[in-house]
Scaffold this motif. Structure first.
Motif, PDB file in Angstrom:
ATOM      1  N   ILE A  64      51.071  45.227  49.943  1.00 35.90           N
ATOM      2  CA  ILE A  64      51.232  43.940  49.245  1.00 35.90           C
ATOM      3  C   ILE A  64      50.337  42.885  49.876  1.00 35.90           C
ATOM      4  O   ILE A  64      49.632  42.155  49.180  1.00 35.90           O
ATOM      5  N   ARG A  65      50.343  42.812  51.202  1.00 37.01           N
ATOM      6  CA  ARG A  65      49.500  41.824  51.902  1.00 37.01           C
ATOM      7  C   ARG A  65      48.020  42.062  51.604  1.00 37.01           C
ATOM      8  O   ARG A  65      47.259  41.113  51.403  1.00 37.01           O
ATOM      9  N   SER A  66      47.602  43.331  51.576  1.00 36.21           N
ATOM     10  CA  SER A  66      46.204  43.647  51.279  1.00 36.21           C
ATOM     11  C   SER A  66      45.839  43.218  49.862  1.00 36.21           C
ATOM     12  O   SER A  66      44.753  42.675  49.633  1.00 36.21           O
ATOM     13  N   MET A  67      46.732  43.456  48.911  1.00 37.82           N
ATOM     14  CA  MET A  67      46.466  43.050  47.529  1.00 37.82           C
ATOM     15  C   MET A  67      46.380  41.536  47.412  1.00 37.82           C
ATOM     16  O   MET A  67      45.545  41.018  46.665  1.00 37.82           O
ATOM     17  N   ARG A  68      47.204  40.840  48.158  1.00 39.18           N
ATOM     18  CA  ARG A  68      47.161  39.375  48.124  1.00 39.18           C
ATOM     19  C   ARG A  68      45.879  38.839  48.758  1.00 39.18           C
ATOM     20  O   ARG A  68      45.482  37.707  48.506  1.00 39.18           O
ATOM     21  N   GLY A  69      45.214  39.649  49.560  1.00 41.11           N
ATOM     22  CA  GLY A  69      43.949  39.258  50.167  1.00 41.11           C
ATOM     23  C   GLY A  69      42.737  39.519  49.286  1.00 41.11           C
ATOM     24  O   GLY A  69      41.619  39.135  49.633  1.00 41.11           O
ATOM     25  N   GLU A  70      42.937  40.179  48.161  1.00 39.16           N
ATOM     26  CA  GLU A  70      41.852  40.494  47.226  1.00 39.16           C
ATOM     27  C   GLU A  70      41.838  39.478  46.090  1.00 39.16           C
ATOM     28  O   GLU A  70      42.829  39.349  45.370  1.00 39.16           O
ATOM     29  N   GLU A  71      40.733  38.803  45.924  1.00 36.27           N
ATOM     30  CA  GLU A  71      40.630  37.772  44.894  1.00 36.27           C
ATOM     31  C   GLU A  71      40.991  38.296  43.504  1.00 36.27           C
ATOM     32  O   GLU A  71      41.667  37.620  42.736  1.00 36.27           O
ATOM     33  N   ARG A  72      40.572  39.517  43.182  1.00 34.05           N
ATOM     34  CA  ARG A  72      40.837  40.084  41.843  1.00 34.05           C
ATOM     35  C   ARG A  72      42.290  40.487  41.632  1.00 34.05           C
ATOM     36  O   ARG A  72      42.715  40.717  40.504  1.00 34.05           O
ATOM     37  N   LEU A  73      43.069  40.588  42.711  1.00 33.19           N
ATOM     38  CA  LEU A  73      44.462  41.023  42.604  1.00 33.19           C
ATOM     39  C   LEU A  73      45.471  39.945  42.969  1.00 33.19           C
ATOM     40  O   LEU A  73      46.673  40.143  42.821  1.00 33.19           O
ATOM     41  N   ILE A  74      44.984  38.814  43.424  1.00 36.07           N
ATOM     42  CA  ILE A  74      45.879  37.796  43.978  1.00 36.07           C
ATOM     43  C   ILE A  74      46.940  37.315  42.982  1.00 36.07           C
ATOM     44  O   ILE A  74      48.055  36.984  43.360  1.00 36.07           O
ATOM     45  N   HIS A  75      46.622  37.345  41.689  1.00 34.54           N
ATOM     46  CA  HIS A  75      47.577  36.844  40.694  1.00 34.54           C
ATOM     47  C   HIS A  75      48.356  37.949  39.985  1.00 34.54           C
ATOM     48  O   HIS A  75      49.163  37.666  39.105  1.00 34.54           O
ATOM     49  N   VAL A  76      48.128  39.212  40.373  1.00 37.27           N
ATOM     50  CA  VAL A  76      48.855  40.326  39.759  1.00 37.27           C
ATOM     51  C   VAL A  76      50.273  40.346  40.341  1.00 37.27           C
ATOM     52  O   VAL A  76      50.443  40.396  41.557  1.00 37.27           O
ATOM     53  N   PRO A  77      51.298  40.290  39.486  1.00 37.58           N
ATOM     54  CA  PRO A  77      52.664  40.341  40.012  1.00 37.58           C
ATOM     55  C   PRO A  77      52.947  41.687  40.673  1.00 37.58           C
ATOM     56  O   PRO A  77      52.424  42.724  40.242  1.00 37.58           O
ATOM     57  N   ILE A  78      53.772  41.643  41.714  1.00 37.20           N
ATOM     58  CA  ILE A  78      54.138  42.846  42.449  1.00 37.20           C
ATOM     59  C   ILE A  78      55.657  42.921  42.552  1.00 37.20           C
ATOM     60  O   ILE A  78      56.307  41.949  42.930  1.00 37.20           O
ATOM     61  N   MET A  79      56.181  44.099  42.213  1.00 39.84           N
ATOM     62  CA  MET A  79      57.607  44.364  42.376  1.00 39.84           C
ATOM     63  C   MET A  79      57.761  45.456  43.425  1.00 39.84           C
ATOM     64  O   MET A  79      57.170  46.532  43.300  1.00 39.84           O
ATOM     65  N   ALA A  80      58.531  45.176  44.450  1.00 40.24           N
ATOM     66  CA  ALA A  80      58.802  46.153  45.494  1.00 40.24           C
ATOM     67  C   ALA A  80      60.075  46.917  45.160  1.00 40.24           C
ATOM     68  O   ALA A  80      61.001  46.374  44.571  1.00 40.24           O
ATOM     69  N   VAL A  81      60.073  48.185  45.532  1.00 43.98           N
ATOM     70  CA  VAL A  81      61.248  49.024  45.364  1.00 43.98           C
ATOM     71  C   VAL A  81      61.568  49.585  46.742  1.00 43.98           C
ATOM     72  O   VAL A  81      60.687  50.102  47.422  1.00 43.98           O
ATOM     73  N   THR A  82      62.815  49.450  47.167  1.00 45.26           N
ATOM     74  CA  THR A  82      63.154  49.911  48.503  1.00 45.26           C
ATOM     75  C   THR A  82      64.542  50.523  48.561  1.00 45.26           C
ATOM     76  O   THR A  82      65.458  50.061  47.890  1.00 45.26           O
ATOM     77  N   ALA A  83      64.664  51.559  49.357  1.00 50.20           N
ATOM     78  CA  ALA A  83      65.962  52.184  49.591  1.00 50.20           C
ATOM     79  C   ALA A  83      66.680  51.487  50.736  1.00 50.20           C
ATOM     80  O   ALA A  83      67.850  51.724  50.964  1.00 50.20           O
TER      81      ALA A  83
END
Length: 126
Positions: A64-83
């Motif tokens: 998630i942090r890496s995606m937020r560091g990419e200009e092309r991905l910064i605005h793509v929503p992210i949903m985390a799934v965790t057990a």
């Protein structure tokens, strides 16, 4: 139809998530190796990323942090799934840059509702 990338190392979970997304008219791109997830996201240009948090090699939080560091991905929503939805996990997930999280085992209704809430309205029309 939305383009949704699913990063998950468990074969049953990835099948479930992708089948649910496909049944709702979305194009699901499974990624089972977190080491190639960032590269795949840049190539696939998803409308939404769903990622497990407990992944081998690159953790979901680091992804998630890496995606937020990419200009092309910064605005793509992210949903985390965790057990492991324990005390403080929601804060860590949101601090990393995710907009939502769902705990495993998932509620199908909640999963679908969270996906719909994160997508632009034009992408949710099946």
């Amino acid at each position: 139809m939305a383009r949704i990338m699913v990063v998950e190392d468990n074969a049953l979970n990835i099948k479930l998530f992708c089948d649910l997304l496909s049944a709702h008219g979305h194009e699901a791109r499974p990624v089972t190796d977190s080491r190639i997830a960032l590269e795949t996201a840049l190539e696939f240009e998803p409308d939404l990323v769903i990622t497990d948090i407990q992944l081998p090699y690159v953790s979901g939080l680091d992804l998630i942090r890496s995606m937020r560091g990419e200009e092309r991905l910064i605005h793509v929503p992210i949903m985390a799934v965790t057990a492991y939805a324990g005390h403080g996990d929601a804060e860590r997930i949101y601090a990393a840059g995710a907009q939502a999280y769902v705990s495993k085992p998932i509620s199908v209704a909640r999963f679908v509702a969270e996906v719909s809430a994160l997508l632009p309205k034009e992408a949710t029309a099946a």
